[in-house]
Design an enzyme around this catalytic site. Structure first.
Site, mmCIF file in Angstrom:
data_model
loop_
_atom_site.group_PDB
_atom_site.id
_atom_site.type_symbol
_atom_site.label_atom_id
_atom_site.label_comp_id
_atom_site.label_asym_id
_atom_site.label_seq_id
_atom_site.Cartn_x
_atom_site.Cartn_y
_atom_site.Cartn_z
ATOM 1 N N HIS A 1 21.569 -95.172 -67.999
ATOM 2 C CA HIS A 1 22.713 -94.653 -68.739
ATOM 3 C C HIS A 1 23.870 -94.447 -67.776
ATOM 4 O O HIS A 1 23.663 -94.127 -66.602
ATOM 5 C CB HIS A 1 22.360 -93.332 -69.438
ATOM 6 N N GLU B 1 18.644 -95.388 -76.996
ATOM 7 C CA GLU B 1 18.397 -96.591 -77.776
ATOM 8 C C GLU B 1 16.909 -96.918 -77.894
ATOM 9 O O GLU B 1 16.462 -97.460 -78.901
ATOM 10 C CB GLU B 1 19.129 -97.798 -77.166
#
Length: 378
Positions: free
Chosen positions: A266, A319
Site C-alpha cells: 500500500h 483489495e
C-alpha cells in the site's frame, strides 16, 4: 524566484487541510473525523457514517431516520434517464462497469440541474452530493441488471445499505450475515485520506465546477488498476494460485517478471491494512473453502514478499479480502470495483463540500524539461 520541486507522485506533500479524516500509515490506523473507521464499520450503519462525513457529527435517532429518508428519496432514477440506460448498459466489456457508471452519472448531470459550486451556498452543494450518494448505487445496479437482460430493482432502505445493494444486484433477499459483511465493507471504504480520486474531485471542485463533474473525474481516476480497480484482480490472482503450496512459486514468477502482486502493499500503510483485518474477520465468519484458502495463501504471499523484497513492508491490503468477502456474498466479480465506488461516493462528496468552501483554484506549476526555447522556426 526559486521553484521548489514536489516529490514524484506528490508523495508526502501536504496540499490541503481537511476535517474529513486521516490515515496514519505507520500505525495501521485511519479515522473518519474523530472516530476510528474500523470501529464505525463494526458498530454503525452506512447511513450514519455518511451523515458523519457530510454533516460533521454522528446522528441521533431522529437525525438518522431523517437522513435515511432523505437518501431514499435521492435514490430515484429520473424517467429522462431510463431510456438511455439500456444503451449504456449494453456498451463495452463486462468489466467496464465504471466506464458505464461514469457515462450514466454524466448523463444525469445533463438531465438534472447541478449548479456550479462556485458561488453556490453549502446547502446547494450538499443537495447535489446527497443526490449522488443516494442515486449512484441504484444507477450502478440498474446498469448491471439491464446488461444481464433483467429489469432494474428499486432500493430497499429497510435492508440497510449492504442488504439493499445485494437486493438490487441479485433480486434475492440477502442473508443477514451477507448484508452485515457488505455493509462493513462499504463503511470501511467510505474514505481513505487524500487518495488520487479524492484529490481529483477536489481539483475539479476548485475550478468551481458542478458536483457531477467532480464525481465523474473521481470515477475516472478510481477506475485505474492502481487505485480502485484491484479487488477483482486480487481474486483473479487467488484463482491462479489455486492451492497454498503454489503461492510462493507464483509470487516468485510474478516478481521476476516485474509484475505487481495485487492485494499486497500500500502507498501509505507500512503494516497490514486495517481494512484487510476487518474483512478477514468477516471472511472467516462467513467461512467456506475460499476463506480458508485466502488465509493460508495470505501467509505464504506475505512471507514470500518479505524474502524477495526485504524492507519493502508489503503487507495485505483491502483489495485482497474485499474480493473474498464480495465473492462469498454473491456479488459478481465485474461488480467488485463498482461496489467500492458506491461507498467512496460519500468520501468524494465530503471533500467536494469542504473544497467548495475555498474560492482558490488548485493550480500547481510544472518544471519544463524539454528543448531550449525559444528556438528559431525551421
Amino acid at each position: 524566484m526559486s521553484t521548489q520541486i514536489a516529490p514524484p507522485g506528490l508523495k508526502g506533500l501536504v496540499v490541503a487541510r481537511t476535517e474529513t479524516g486521516d490515515v496514519r500509515g505507520q500505525e495501521g490506523f485511519y479515522h473518519f473525523r474523530e472516530y476510528s473507521a474500523v470501529d464505525l464499520a463494526r458498530h454503525r450503519s452506512f447511513e450514519d457514517v455518511a451523515h458523519l462525513m457530510l454533516e460533521g457529527h454522528l446522528p441521533d435517532e431522529q437525525e438518522s431516520a431523517s437522513f435515511v429518508a432523505e437518501l431514499a428519496a435521492a435514490s430515484t432514477l429520473p424517467h429522462a434517464l431510463l431510456e438511455q440506460l439500456l444503451a449504456i448498459a449494453r456498451s463495452g466489456p463486462d468489466r467496464g462497469s465504471l466506464a458505464r457508471l461514469r457515462t450514466a452519472v454524466s448523463l444525469l448531470g445533463s438531465v438534472e440541474e447541478f449548479p456550479a459550486t462556485y458561488g453556490a451556498g453549502r446547502e446547494q452543494v450538499r443537495a447535489g452530493v446527497v443526490r449522488l450518494v443516494g442515486v449512484v448505487p441504484a444507477l450502478q445496479a440498474a446498469l448491471f441488471r439491464l446488461r444481464a437482460g433483467l429489469p432494474p430493482l428499486e432500493p430497499r432502505p429497510e435492508l440497510g445499505a449492504g442488504g439493499s445493494w445485494l437486493w438490487m444486484l441479485t433480486g434475492e433477499e440477502p442473508a443477514p450475515e451477507h448484508a452485515a459483511a457488505v455493509t462493513a465493507y462499504l463503511v470501511s471504504t467510505v474514505d481513505h485520506g487524500f487518495s488520487a480520486s479524492t484529490f481529483t474531485a477536489r481539483v475539479v471542485t476548485s475550478a468551481g465546477a458542478d458536483v457531477v463533474s467532480a464525481v465523474c473525474g473521481a470515477i475516472g481516476t478510481f477506475s485505474g488498476p492502481l487505485h480502485g480497480g484491484a479487488p477483482d484482480r486480487a481474486l483473479d490472482s487467488l484463482d491462479e494460485i489455486g492451492t497454498p503450496d503454489r503461492a510462493r512459486e507464483w509470487v516468485r514468477e510474478r516478481v521476476a517478471a516485474g509484475e505487481r502482486i495485487m492485494g499486497f502493499g500500500h502507498a501509505v500503510y507500512r503494516t497490514v491494512d486495517p481494512r484487510a483485518v476487518l474483512l478477514r474477520e468477516h471472511a472467516q465468519q462467513l467461512g467456506g473453502p475460499l476463506a480458508e484458502l485466502a488465509v493460508q495463501v495470505e501467509r505464504e504471499v506475505v512471507d514470500a514478499l518479505a524474502e524477495l523484497k526485504p524492507g519493502r513492508e508489503l503487507h495485505t491490503n483491502v483489495e485482497y479480502y474485499a474480493g473474498v468477502v464480495m465473492e462469498q456474498c454473491g456479488i459478481p466479480r465485474e461488480m467488485f470495483t463498482p461496489t467500492f465506488a458506491t461507498a467512496r461516493i460519500v468520501g468524494w462528496g465530503a471533500h467536494i463540500l469542504e473544497q467548495s468552501g475555498d474560492p482558490r483554484i488548485i493550480r500547481p506549476a510544472a518544471e519544463y524539461v524539454g528543448p531550449q526555447a525559444p528556438a528559431p522556426l525551421p
